[in-house]
Design a protein around this motif. Sequence first.
Motif, short mmCIF file in Angstrom:
data_model
loop_
_atom_site.label_atom_id
_atom_site.label_comp_id
_atom_site.label_asym_id
_atom_site.label_seq_id
_atom_site.Cartn_x
_atom_site.Cartn_y
_atom_site.Cartn_z
N MET A 171 14.66 42.82 35.19
CA MET A 171 13.25 43.20 35.10
C MET A 171 13.00 44.36 34.14
N MET A 172 13.90 45.32 34.09
CA MET A 172 13.70 46.46 33.18
C MET A 172 13.73 45.99 31.73
N LEU A 173 14.67 45.12 31.42
CA LEU A 173 14.78 44.60 30.05
C LEU A 173 13.55 43.80 29.69
N VAL A 174 13.13 42.92 30.56
CA VAL A 174 11.95 42.09 30.31
C VAL A 174 10.71 42.97 30.16
N GLY A 175 10.55 43.95 31.06
CA GLY A 175 9.41 44.86 30.97
C GLY A 175 9.42 45.68 29.70
N GLY A 176 10.61 46.14 29.29
CA GLY A 176 10.72 46.91 28.06
C GLY A 176 10.36 46.09 26.83
N LEU A 177 10.82 44.85 26.80
CA LEU A 177 10.48 43.98 25.67
C LEU A 177 9.00 43.63 25.67
N ALA A 178 8.41 43.40 26.85
CA ALA A 178 6.98 43.11 26.94
C ALA A 178 6.16 44.32 26.45
N ALA A 179 6.57 45.52 26.85
CA ALA A 179 5.87 46.73 26.41
C ALA A 179 6.01 46.93 24.90
N GLY B 54 10.31 52.44 25.57
CA GLY B 54 11.48 53.30 25.39
C GLY B 54 12.10 53.71 26.71
N VAL B 55 11.27 54.08 27.68
CA VAL B 55 11.78 54.48 28.99
C VAL B 55 12.49 53.32 29.67
N LEU B 56 11.85 52.14 29.69
CA LEU B 56 12.45 50.98 30.36
C LEU B 56 13.75 50.55 29.69
N LEU B 57 13.77 50.53 28.37
CA LEU B 57 15.00 50.12 27.67
C LEU B 57 16.10 51.17 27.81
N LEU B 58 15.72 52.43 27.91
CA LEU B 58 16.72 53.48 28.16
C LEU B 58 17.32 53.32 29.56
N LEU B 59 16.50 52.95 30.53
CA LEU B 59 17.01 52.70 31.87
C LEU B 59 17.99 51.52 31.89
N VAL B 60 17.73 50.52 31.07
CA VAL B 60 18.67 49.39 30.97
C VAL B 60 20.00 49.88 30.43
#
Length: 159
Positions: A29-37, A14-20
Amino acid sequence: MALSSPLLWLGLAGVLLLLVLVGADLDGMMLVGGLAALLLATATALLPLPPLLQLTLFALLAGLGYALLRRSSARRGETPIRPAAGADLAEVIDPFNPSGEGRVRWQGQSWAAQNLEPGHRLAAGSRVTVLGREGTRLQVVPSAEGTATSRGGEQGDQG
């Protein structure tokens, strides 16, 4: 009461995708990390995975996702810019040299830029139109608006 692994991964996603969404993408990287999480939150909800395996899976998923993202963007070549309304104009902050290289301020940030019409001299304060981007270098042409006389660029001279 301790939080479970799926909730921790879901929170990170949620945090990573919100940052995107707010624009802090860091080249995908934020999108990829958010999807991986998000994938890991689902996996840990279904299977009891040890923490070390969870971290390893996250690193593998994020690395694989980023590699696929870079590969697909390399195939496309130039990355077209999707400018916000009125953001297609930039201001020259360092004059362009004879080979057409200089710096502009676009969307509040300084960018290296390439003048696609190197025969036109672009001095500091001139307005340019942003046509695209190649890596971290903007591709610009002289703007019909000329020099920047006001912060908005379209207000003209006001006494």
